[in-house]
Write an enzyme that holds these catalytic residues in place. Structure first.
Site, short mmCIF file in Angstrom:
data_model
loop_
_atom_site.label_atom_id
_atom_site.label_comp_id
_atom_site.label_asym_id
_atom_site.label_seq_id
_atom_site.Cartn_x
_atom_site.Cartn_y
_atom_site.Cartn_z
N LYS A 135 34.64 -11.47 -9.21
CA LYS A 135 33.42 -12.29 -9.15
C LYS A 135 33.77 -13.58 -8.43
O LYS A 135 34.92 -13.99 -8.41
CB LYS A 135 32.93 -12.59 -10.58
CG LYS A 135 31.46 -12.96 -10.65
CD LYS A 135 30.56 -11.75 -10.64
CE LYS A 135 29.10 -12.15 -10.49
NZ LYS A 135 28.19 -10.99 -10.60
N ASP A 175 24.53 -12.32 -6.12
CA ASP A 175 24.22 -12.54 -7.54
C ASP A 175 23.19 -13.68 -7.56
O ASP A 175 22.51 -13.90 -6.54
CB ASP A 175 25.50 -12.90 -8.33
CG ASP A 175 25.30 -12.89 -9.84
OD1 ASP A 175 25.22 -11.80 -10.42
OD2 ASP A 175 25.20 -13.98 -10.45
P1 NDP Z 1 18.17 -14.57 -8.82
O1 NDP Z 1 18.81 -15.83 -8.36
O2 NDP Z 1 17.48 -13.71 -7.85
O3 NDP Z 1 17.13 -14.90 -9.99
C1 NDP Z 1 17.51 -15.50 -11.19
C2 NDP Z 1 16.25 -15.79 -11.99
O4 NDP Z 1 16.61 -16.25 -13.27
C3 NDP Z 1 15.38 -16.87 -11.36
O5 NDP Z 1 14.04 -16.60 -11.64
C4 NDP Z 1 15.83 -18.15 -12.08
O6 NDP Z 1 14.82 -19.14 -12.19
C5 NDP Z 1 16.14 -17.59 -13.45
N1 NDP Z 1 17.22 -18.38 -14.07
C6 NDP Z 1 18.46 -18.59 -13.58
N2 NDP Z 1 19.16 -19.39 -14.38
C7 NDP Z 1 18.32 -19.68 -15.40
C8 NDP Z 1 18.45 -20.45 -16.56
N3 NDP Z 1 19.59 -21.10 -16.84
N4 NDP Z 1 17.38 -20.54 -17.39
C9 NDP Z 1 16.24 -19.88 -17.11
N5 NDP Z 1 16.06 -19.13 -16.02
C10 NDP Z 1 17.08 -19.03 -15.20
O7 NDP Z 1 19.32 -13.76 -9.59
P2 NDP Z 1 19.39 -12.19 -9.89
O8 NDP Z 1 18.03 -11.69 -10.23
O9 NDP Z 1 20.16 -11.56 -8.82
O10 NDP Z 1 20.31 -12.18 -11.20
C11 NDP Z 1 19.77 -12.30 -12.51
C12 NDP Z 1 20.80 -11.81 -13.51
O11 NDP Z 1 21.14 -10.44 -13.22
C13 NDP Z 1 22.13 -12.56 -13.53
O12 NDP Z 1 22.65 -12.55 -14.84
C14 NDP Z 1 23.02 -11.70 -12.63
O13 NDP Z 1 24.40 -11.89 -12.90
C15 NDP Z 1 22.55 -10.32 -13.06
N6 NDP Z 1 22.86 -9.24 -12.12
C16 NDP Z 1 22.41 -9.30 -10.82
C17 NDP Z 1 22.67 -8.26 -9.96
C18 NDP Z 1 22.11 -8.19 -8.58
O14 NDP Z 1 22.23 -7.14 -7.95
N7 NDP Z 1 21.49 -9.24 -8.08
C19 NDP Z 1 23.51 -7.11 -10.38
C20 NDP Z 1 23.85 -7.11 -11.78
C21 NDP Z 1 23.55 -8.17 -12.58
P3 NDP Z 1 14.55 -20.19 -10.98
O15 NDP Z 1 13.73 -19.43 -9.97
O16 NDP Z 1 13.80 -21.32 -11.61
O17 NDP Z 1 15.91 -20.58 -10.49
#
Ligand code: NDP
Length: 460
Positions: A135, A175
């Site tokens: 990571k 991510d």
């Molecule tokens: P994105 O950056 O696309 O989206 C993250 C979302 O979560 C946004 O809506 C963001 O809000 C919100 N968010 C982030 N941090 C916080 C927080 N501290 N409190 C509240 N809301 C929060 O990320 P992904 O969708 O890619 O990833 C989401 C999760 O999935 C993570 O845990 C990641 O590790 C996991 N994951 C992702 C993969 C992938 O293929 N992308 C694969 C496997 C796991 P805002 O818009 O306000 O920032």
């Protein structure tokens, strides 16, 4: 490290490893504790792993092979130099090249990346593909940055990272904060520095080597896993069922989209500022426009759908979240780590939620997991349920290596099969160790066995 055959043994060993002065490592120890506590049945019953004290498998598994930390200096639009910290944790390559995403978020530190890298080892093992775990990322905040600033940051980041990665060494992906745009800039820089056009990153845009369906893969995979789990556990499905989803990024949007495809009714999305509740079902095209194109607050959703309710974070008690207090059949935490507290778990239990499928990495706190398992909520753990993203990244590596291009339908079929296989493997492993229905333990044991077997066979 002594033999671990009881919960007390495992807790003692973890306590010895903990550095009380390093709060950054708390999430890493949380992830490690969950794994170590749930694989105890394996040590009790299996002769090979009983000898793991001799092989020091646990100690080797929880110690990253390499922690790379570097300075990223870049020029902002005001011609001022900004400095961030970049990281790559190469955790374990027993099964194949290090593989895992890059996260750009101000909260990023070594501890968070160690937790994510550790989880990634077992998740990647569950896919059955030849990939190890890693990571990386940076404390860079992409919010409010111009496209040009994002490009300059990615260029500076890759100027250092390129020394440590390669298609057979370490293959990063996206991510939080890293999507197709960022991967494109990172790939372009790698290619210019090394003069080599090769599959060194996954999640690339499709017109230069990306796999079809990679953006959708994690979210769609979570829903495929959930469907299989419901079939195995209750012979039920998600059709016409109310579902709540947190997050409004890549994973959440594609969970919502796939839920709509299969006839379920996702009614929520959240971002870091608040929750949208649309009882008629989320308008996923609008959500995509607001969050992926315009990158604005979710509150904008209510300007188009005036009957939808917006609940700002400040309107809810600190230890609970509005999204988990909305009655639902299925809950899908897809935002970030530790976003589902024990107070939230109690609300889900009160509202008779049937299944919680983790789209984000480690979204539930240990107390919440304990409460949900105790009250017989079906819990689909992240390292199994969200493995679809890395599985399709693995498919992207295959396509790059063989110069092939698979169709959307082909990737979708393979993803569905992979998620069903992971689910069946996790369920049968749990059963084998008398933990029927405990998918958290099943995933940890099945993932651990595959990595441990490779580590033992490869020696030291
Ligand atoms: P994105 O950056 O696309 O989206 C993250 C979302 O979560 C946004 O809506 C963001 O809000 C919100 N968010 C982030 N941090 C916080 C927080 N501290 N409190 C509240 N809301 C929060 O990320 P992904 O969708 O890619 O990833 C989401 C999760 O999935 C993570 O845990 C990641 O590790 C996991 N994951 C992702 C993969 C992938 O293929 N992308 C694969 C496997 C796991 P805002 O818009 O306000 O920032």
């Amino acid at each position: 490290m002594r033999k671990i055959t009881t919960v007390a043994d495992a807790k003692k060993e973890i306590a010895k490893l903990k550095n009380p002065n390093c709060a950054e490592d708390d999430v890493f120890f949380q992830a490690m504790e969950e794994v170590l506590l749930s694989i105890i049945p394996l040590f009790k019953s299996d002769e090979v792993y009983m000898k793991s004290a001799k092989n020091a498998i646990i100690k080797r598994l929880i110690t990253p092979d390499r922690v790379i930390k570097f300075q990223v200096a870049w020029l902002d639009d005001n011609n001022e130099v900004q400095v961030n910290t970049g990281y790559r944790i190469q955790f374990n390559n027993a099964l194949g090249p290090y593989k895992g995403g890059l996260r750009f978020h101000p909260s990023v530190n070594e501890g968070i990346l160690k937790f994510l890298g550790f989880e990634q080892i077992l998740k990647n093992a569950l896919t059955g593909l030849p990939i190890g775990g890693g990571k990386g990322g940076s404390d860079f905040d992409p919010k409010g940055k111009s496209d040009f600033e994002i490009m300059k940051f990615c260029t500076a980041f890759m100027q250092e990272l390129h020394k440590y990665i390669g298609p057979r060494i370490d293959v990063p992906a996206g991510d939080i904060g890293v999507g197709g745009r960022e991967i494109g800039y990172l790939f372009g820089t790698y290619k210019r520095i090394t003069s080599s056009f090769e599959g060194v990153l996954t999640g690339k845009p499709q017109f230069f080597g990306g796999s079809l369906m990679r953006p959708e893969a994690t979210g769609y995979g979570v829903v495929y896993f959930t469907q299989k789990m419901l079939e195995l556990e209750f012979k039920e499905d998600l059709k016409d069922k109310i579902c709540t989803v947190s997050g409004a990024g890549n994973v959440a949007i594609h969970v919502i989209e796939k839920l709509i495809h299969i006839g379920a009714i996702p009614v929520t999305a959240t971002d870091s500022k608040g929750t949208i509740y649309d009882s008629r079902g989320i308008d996923v095209e609008l959500l995509k426009r607001l969050k992926l194109e315009e990158r604005v607050s979710l509150e904008e959703y209510t300007k188009i759908h005036i009957s939808a309710k917006y609940i700002p974070v400040s309107e809810y008690p600190e230890d609970a979240h509005a999204v988990w207090d909305i009655p639902c059949y299925g809950a899908f935490p897809c935002a970030t780590q530790n976003e589902l507290s024990v107070a939230d778990a109690k609300n889900l239990i009160k509202n008779k939620t049937t299944i919680v499928a983790e789209g984000a990495n480690m979204p539930s706190t240990p107390d919440a997991i304990h409460a949900m398992i105790k009250s017989k909520i079906c819990l689909a753990p992240a390292k199994a349920a969200n493995a679809g993203g890395v599985a399709v990244s693995g498919f992207e590596m295959s396509q790059n290596a063989s110069m092939e291009k698979w169709t959307f339908a082909e990737v979708d079929r393979k993803l569905k099969e992979t998620m069903a296989e992971i689910c069946e493997n996790v369920a049968s492993t749990a059963k084998e160790y008398n933990l029927d229905g405990n998918y958290v333990a099943g995933a940890n044991i099945a993932g651990f066995k595959r990595v441990a077997d490779a580590m033992i066979a490869e020696g030291i």
